[in-house]
Design a protein around this motif. Structure first.
Motif, PDB file in Angstrom:
ATOM      1  N   CYS A  95     -12.566  -5.349   4.785  1.00 48.88           N
ATOM      2  CA  CYS A  95     -11.901  -5.785   3.566  1.00 48.88           C
ATOM      3  C   CYS A  95     -10.382  -5.717   3.734  1.00 48.88           C
ATOM      4  O   CYS A  95      -9.851  -4.884   4.454  1.00 48.88           O
ATOM      5  N   PHE A  96      -9.702  -6.615   3.036  1.00 55.57           N
ATOM      6  CA  PHE A  96      -8.240  -6.657   3.004  1.00 55.57           C
ATOM      7  C   PHE A  96      -7.777  -6.171   1.640  1.00 55.57           C
ATOM      8  O   PHE A  96      -8.481  -6.325   0.644  1.00 55.57           O
ATOM      9  N   GLY A  97      -6.599  -5.606   1.611  1.00 50.47           N
ATOM     10  CA  GLY A  97      -5.997  -5.195   0.349  1.00 50.47           C
ATOM     11  C   GLY A  97      -4.529  -5.571   0.343  1.00 50.47           C
ATOM     12  O   GLY A  97      -3.837  -5.414   1.355  1.00 50.47           O
ATOM     13  N   TYR A  98      -4.064  -6.089  -0.781  1.00 49.23           N
ATOM     14  CA  TYR A  98      -2.664  -6.468  -0.964  1.00 49.23           C
ATOM     15  C   TYR A  98      -2.150  -5.771  -2.211  1.00 49.23           C
ATOM     16  O   TYR A  98      -2.778  -5.856  -3.266  1.00 49.23           O
ATOM     17  N   ALA A  99      -1.023  -5.071  -2.087  1.00 48.18           N
ATOM     18  CA  ALA A  99      -0.448  -4.380  -3.242  1.00 48.18           C
ATOM     19  C   ALA A  99       1.067  -4.417  -3.162  1.00 48.18           C
ATOM     20  O   ALA A  99       1.643  -4.505  -2.072  1.00 48.18           O
ATOM     21  N   ASP A 100       1.705  -4.340  -4.332  1.00 46.40           N
ATOM     22  CA  ASP A 100       3.162  -4.368  -4.397  1.00 46.40           C
ATOM     23  C   ASP A 100       3.735  -3.235  -5.239  1.00 46.40           C
ATOM     24  O   ASP A 100       4.899  -3.246  -5.608  1.00 46.40           O
ATOM     25  N   HIS A 101       2.917  -2.238  -5.541  1.00 46.60           N
ATOM     26  CA  HIS A 101       3.363  -1.121  -6.381  1.00 46.60           C
ATOM     27  C   HIS A 101       2.605   0.139  -5.974  1.00 46.60           C
ATOM     28  O   HIS A 101       1.536   0.066  -5.381  1.00 46.60           O
ATOM     29  N   GLU A 102       3.190   1.280  -6.291  1.00 48.26           N
ATOM     30  CA  GLU A 102       2.618   2.559  -5.855  1.00 48.26           C
ATOM     31  C   GLU A 102       1.174   2.751  -6.311  1.00 48.26           C
ATOM     32  O   GLU A 102       0.349   3.277  -5.562  1.00 48.26           O
ATOM     33  N   ASP A 103       0.847   2.313  -7.508  1.00 53.70           N
ATOM     34  CA  ASP A 103      -0.530   2.447  -7.977  1.00 53.70           C
ATOM     35  C   ASP A 103      -1.494   1.643  -7.116  1.00 53.70           C
ATOM     36  O   ASP A 103      -2.693   1.897  -7.114  1.00 53.70           O
ATOM     37  N   GLY A 104      -0.974   0.669  -6.370  1.00 60.07           N
ATOM     38  CA  GLY A 104      -1.813  -0.120  -5.478  1.00 60.07           C
ATOM     39  C   GLY A 104      -2.384   0.683  -4.323  1.00 60.07           C
ATOM     40  O   GLY A 104      -3.296   0.226  -3.633  1.00 60.07           O
ATOM     41  N   LEU A 105      -1.859   1.891  -4.117  1.00 61.24           N
ATOM     42  CA  LEU A 105      -2.437   2.766  -3.092  1.00 61.24           C
ATOM     43  C   LEU A 105      -3.905   3.031  -3.381  1.00 61.24           C
ATOM     44  O   LEU A 105      -4.686   3.272  -2.467  1.00 61.24           O
ATOM     45  N   ARG A 106      -4.285   2.951  -4.656  1.00 62.22           N
ATOM     46  CA  ARG A 106      -5.681   3.153  -5.048  1.00 62.22           C
ATOM     47  C   ARG A 106      -6.585   2.159  -4.345  1.00 62.22           C
ATOM     48  O   ARG A 106      -7.737   2.449  -4.060  1.00 62.22           O
ATOM     49  N   ARG A 115      -2.256  -4.395   3.252  1.00 57.71           N
ATOM     50  CA  ARG A 115      -1.007  -5.142   3.422  1.00 57.71           C
ATOM     51  C   ARG A 115      -0.128  -4.834   2.224  1.00 57.71           C
ATOM     52  O   ARG A 115      -0.592  -4.841   1.080  1.00 57.71           O
ATOM     53  N   VAL A 116       1.157  -4.597   2.472  1.00 57.91           N
ATOM     54  CA  VAL A 116       2.092  -4.219   1.420  1.00 57.91           C
ATOM     55  C   VAL A 116       3.056  -5.366   1.160  1.00 57.91           C
ATOM     56  O   VAL A 116       3.672  -5.890   2.080  1.00 57.91           O
ATOM     57  N   GLY A 118       6.486  -6.688  -1.058  1.00 60.37           N
ATOM     58  CA  GLY A 118       7.640  -6.283  -1.841  1.00 60.37           C
ATOM     59  C   GLY A 118       8.376  -5.063  -1.348  1.00 60.37           C
ATOM     60  O   GLY A 118       8.244  -4.646  -0.196  1.00 60.37           O
ATOM     61  N   ASP A 119       9.133  -4.453  -2.281  1.00 62.69           N
ATOM     62  CA  ASP A 119      10.087  -3.415  -1.911  1.00 62.69           C
ATOM     63  C   ASP A 119       9.886  -2.089  -2.641  1.00 62.69           C
ATOM     64  O   ASP A 119      10.815  -1.312  -2.769  1.00 62.69           O
ATOM     65  N   ASP A 120       8.679  -1.813  -3.111  1.00 62.38           N
ATOM     66  CA  ASP A 120       8.410  -0.527  -3.747  1.00 62.38           C
ATOM     67  C   ASP A 120       8.640   0.571  -2.703  1.00 62.38           C
ATOM     68  O   ASP A 120       8.025   0.568  -1.638  1.00 62.38           O
ATOM     69  N   HIS A 121       9.549   1.503  -3.011  1.00 60.32           N
ATOM     70  CA  HIS A 121       9.963   2.506  -2.023  1.00 60.32           C
ATOM     71  C   HIS A 121       8.818   3.423  -1.597  1.00 60.32           C
ATOM     72  O   HIS A 121       8.652   3.706  -0.413  1.00 60.32           O
ATOM     73  N   ARG A 122       8.047   3.911  -2.537  1.00 58.97           N
ATOM     74  CA  ARG A 122       6.932   4.819  -2.201  1.00 58.97           C
ATOM     75  C   ARG A 122       5.888   4.091  -1.369  1.00 58.97           C
ATOM     76  O   ARG A 122       5.382   4.611  -0.381  1.00 58.97           O
ATOM     77  N   LEU A 123       5.570   2.889  -1.766  1.00 58.17           N
ATOM     78  CA  LEU A 123       4.582   2.099  -1.036  1.00 58.17           C
ATOM     79  C   LEU A 123       5.080   1.797   0.377  1.00 58.17           C
ATOM     80  O   LEU A 123       4.321   1.893   1.345  1.00 58.17           O
ATOM     81  N   VAL A 126       4.691   4.982   2.541  1.00 53.88           N
ATOM     82  CA  VAL A 126       3.307   5.206   2.960  1.00 53.88           C
ATOM     83  C   VAL A 126       2.907   4.181   4.017  1.00 53.88           C
ATOM     84  O   VAL A 126       2.268   4.525   5.014  1.00 53.88           O
ATOM     85  N   ALA A 127       3.306   2.934   3.826  1.00 57.63           N
ATOM     86  CA  ALA A 127       2.988   1.884   4.802  1.00 57.63           C
ATOM     87  C   ALA A 127       3.592   2.223   6.165  1.00 57.63           C
ATOM     88  O   ALA A 127       2.930   2.071   7.203  1.00 57.63           O
ATOM     89  N   GLY A 128       4.835   2.695   6.167  1.00 57.71           N
ATOM     90  CA  GLY A 128       5.477   3.081   7.419  1.00 57.71           C
ATOM     91  C   GLY A 128       4.759   4.241   8.092  1.00 57.71           C
ATOM     92  O   GLY A 128       4.533   4.226   9.309  1.00 57.71           O
TER      93      GLY A 128
END
Length: 155
Positions: A95-106, A115-116, A118-123, A126-128
């Protein structure tokens, strides 16, 4: 079968809508199930808030998961996404996941191909740390600063 989960905030998603629709087309062409994760707030005093548009980006999802953020305050992966993967007989690794906000970690923490956007700092942090690809965009035109990688074909 594979699925692509889109867990995006609308105030950001329209900035890269062109690229988002391209990804949707790639997943659909690959026979992947499209799953839109939306948040619907409930209040104790008013009952249910005004209805949420179940397809605000007009991507034509096959499944819409409605998340209640007040029920998911633990920070652990949401039962709703895990349950959907299980009930649909999906392999999370495919499965693939795309998120642009910290709550997307769920969503990103339970799929094999996060896949991340945008520029949400927390996301981004975590991606890094986890080596997840980041899709960065130059502005409202939706033109990527770094093009998204192609969706691999389904085996």
């Amino acid at each position: 079968m594979r699925a692509a989960f889109f867990d995006l905030k609308l105030d950001r998603a329209f900035d890269y809508r062109t690229t988002l629709l391209d990804l949707v087309d790639r997943h659909r062409a690959g026979g992947d199930l499209l799953v839109l994760v939306v948040t619907e707030y409930r209040t104790a005093t008013r009952g249910l808030a005004p209805p949420v548009d179940r397809d605000p980006l007009r991507i034509g999802p096959d499944v819409v998961l409605v998340m209640d953020p007040l029920a998911d305050l633990t920070g652990s992966p949401p039962v709703t996404v895990i349950e959907a993967i299980a009930r649909l007989g999906l392999d999370p690794a495919r499965c693939f996941g795309y998120a642009d906000h910290e709550d997307g970690l769920r969503t990103l923490t339970v799929v094999g191909n996060p896949r991340v956007f945008g520029d949400d700092h927390r996301l981004a942090e975590v991606a890094g740390d986890r080596g997840w690809p980041r899709l960065e965009f130059s502005g409202p035109s939706g033109n990527p600063a770094r093009p998204p990688e192609p969706v691999p074909p389904a085996p």
